[in-house]
Design a protein around this motif. Structure first.
Motif, PDB file in Angstrom:
ATOM      1  N   ILE A  15      -2.668   0.571   2.707  1.00 44.30           N
ATOM      2  CA  ILE A  15      -2.064   0.818   3.063  1.00 44.30           C
ATOM      3  C   ILE A  15      -1.471   1.909   4.101  1.00 44.30           C
ATOM      4  O   ILE A  15      -0.810   2.106   4.960  1.00 44.30           O
ATOM      5  N   ARG A  16      -2.776   2.670   4.231  1.00 41.47           N
ATOM      6  CA  ARG A  16      -2.970   3.543   5.642  1.00 41.47           C
ATOM      7  C   ARG A  16      -2.746   2.421   6.752  1.00 41.47           C
ATOM      8  O   ARG A  16      -1.884   3.418   7.523  1.00 41.47           O
ATOM      9  N   MET A  17      -3.763   2.193   6.700  1.00 39.92           N
ATOM     10  CA  MET A  17      -3.163   0.909   7.931  1.00 39.92           C
ATOM     11  C   MET A  17      -2.525   0.255   8.588  1.00 39.92           C
ATOM     12  O   MET A  17      -1.933   0.366   9.961  1.00 39.92           O
ATOM     13  N   ALA A  34      -6.798  10.837   2.448  1.00 38.33           N
ATOM     14  CA  ALA A  34      -6.919  10.168   1.687  1.00 38.33           C
ATOM     15  C   ALA A  34      -6.825  10.989   0.075  1.00 38.33           C
ATOM     16  O   ALA A  34      -6.820  10.197  -1.308  1.00 38.33           O
ATOM     17  N   ASP A  35      -6.758  11.854  -0.108  1.00 38.53           N
ATOM     18  CA  ASP A  35      -6.408  12.918  -1.478  1.00 38.53           C
ATOM     19  C   ASP A  35      -5.057  13.769  -0.786  1.00 38.53           C
ATOM     20  O   ASP A  35      -5.430  14.248   0.044  1.00 38.53           O
ATOM     21  N   PRO A 104       6.014  -1.805  -3.900  1.00 40.62           N
ATOM     22  CA  PRO A 104       5.662  -2.585  -2.911  1.00 40.62           C
ATOM     23  C   PRO A 104       6.829  -1.646  -1.476  1.00 40.62           C
ATOM     24  O   PRO A 104       7.728  -1.999  -2.607  1.00 40.62           O
ATOM     25  N   PHE A 105       6.499  -1.970  -0.593  1.00 39.34           N
ATOM     26  CA  PHE A 105       7.848  -1.407   0.489  1.00 39.34           C
ATOM     27  C   PHE A 105       7.279  -1.980   1.802  1.00 39.34           C
ATOM     28  O   PHE A 105       6.132  -2.450   2.094  1.00 39.34           O
TER      29      PHE A 105
END
Length: 233
Positions: A15-17, A34-35, A104-105
């Protein structure tokens, strides 16, 4: 012009990517965490222009990160969650979130929301002068609100903007969509019910009551209006 900086906090690397790719294609500078603890440190240390914050994070959940962030930062925050419960939206918005996206978006839609929120956050302030009503003083220049007992009311940036929008046209009934257009921007993509949550927060902070409002009235099935008469009127 310096690129606007966005912090993406999500424990899923994929998702970050994907989000990073769309945001960078739109010209943003993007950092990641990531946290929860790492996201909070990055938000406080780097002072990004916008934070995209997952709710379900290891170490510290997104709601708690947002609460702690709001003690020292007004940076806009878009919350991400895999849940679509009304209570989650209420908690997120009352904690100071600006928008709420359910997984999901569409990463493209998320980038558009980010652009819209940052456009609102960086728009030049209009000089309204003091807005005085019976029991209520609004100072747009200092973004300050005082109620009749002399109590200074601490509002989030969004709540203040909603109150100011109502105060600019006292007595005028605004629909949710009209308030969204004035405060969030014409290209707002979220749930219009976010307005209801912010109105409830405003009433609580002002000491108002929905059943017998002094400041913000509800027009059933239409919208909201400022009901307080002008000072001295």
């Amino acid at each position: 012009m310096t690129a606007q900086r966005v912090l993406v906090v999500d424990d899923e690397a994929k998702i970050r990517m994907v989000v990073r790719g769309y945001l960078e294609a739109d010209g943003f500078t993007v950092s990641e965490a990531a946290d929860g603890p790492g996201g909070l440190r990055a938000a406080l240390d780097d002072e990004p222009d916008l934070v995209i914050l997952d709710v379900m994070l290891p170490g510290l959940d997104g709601f708690e990160v947002l609460r702690r962030l709001r003690s020292s930062s007004d940076a806009p925050v878009i919350l991400l969650t895999a849940r679509d419960e009304e209570i989650d939206r209420v908690v997120g918005f009352t904690a100071g979130g600006d928008d709420y996206v359910t997984k999901p978006f569409s990463a493209r839609e998320l980038a558009l929301r980010a652009r819209a929120i940052l456009r609102r956050a960086t728009a030049p302030e209009a000089d309204d002068g003091l807005l005085r009503f019976d029991g209520l003083l609004i100072d747009p220049g200092r973004r300050a609100v005082v109620v009749d007992d002399g109590r200074h009311v601490d509002l989030t940036a969004l709540d203040f903007d909603i109150l100011r929008a109502l105060a600019r046209a006292p007595g005028h009934v605004f629909t949710r969509r009209q308030l969204l257009e004035r405060v969030w921007g014409y290209d707002f993509f979220g749930d219009e019910r976010v307005v209801d949550v912010h109105i409830a927060t405003l009433r609580r902070e002002l000491g108002d009551a929905a059943g017998r409002p002094r400041f913000i009235g509800t027009v059933r099935n239409v919208g909201y209006r400022l009901v307080a008469p002008p000072a001295g009127g």
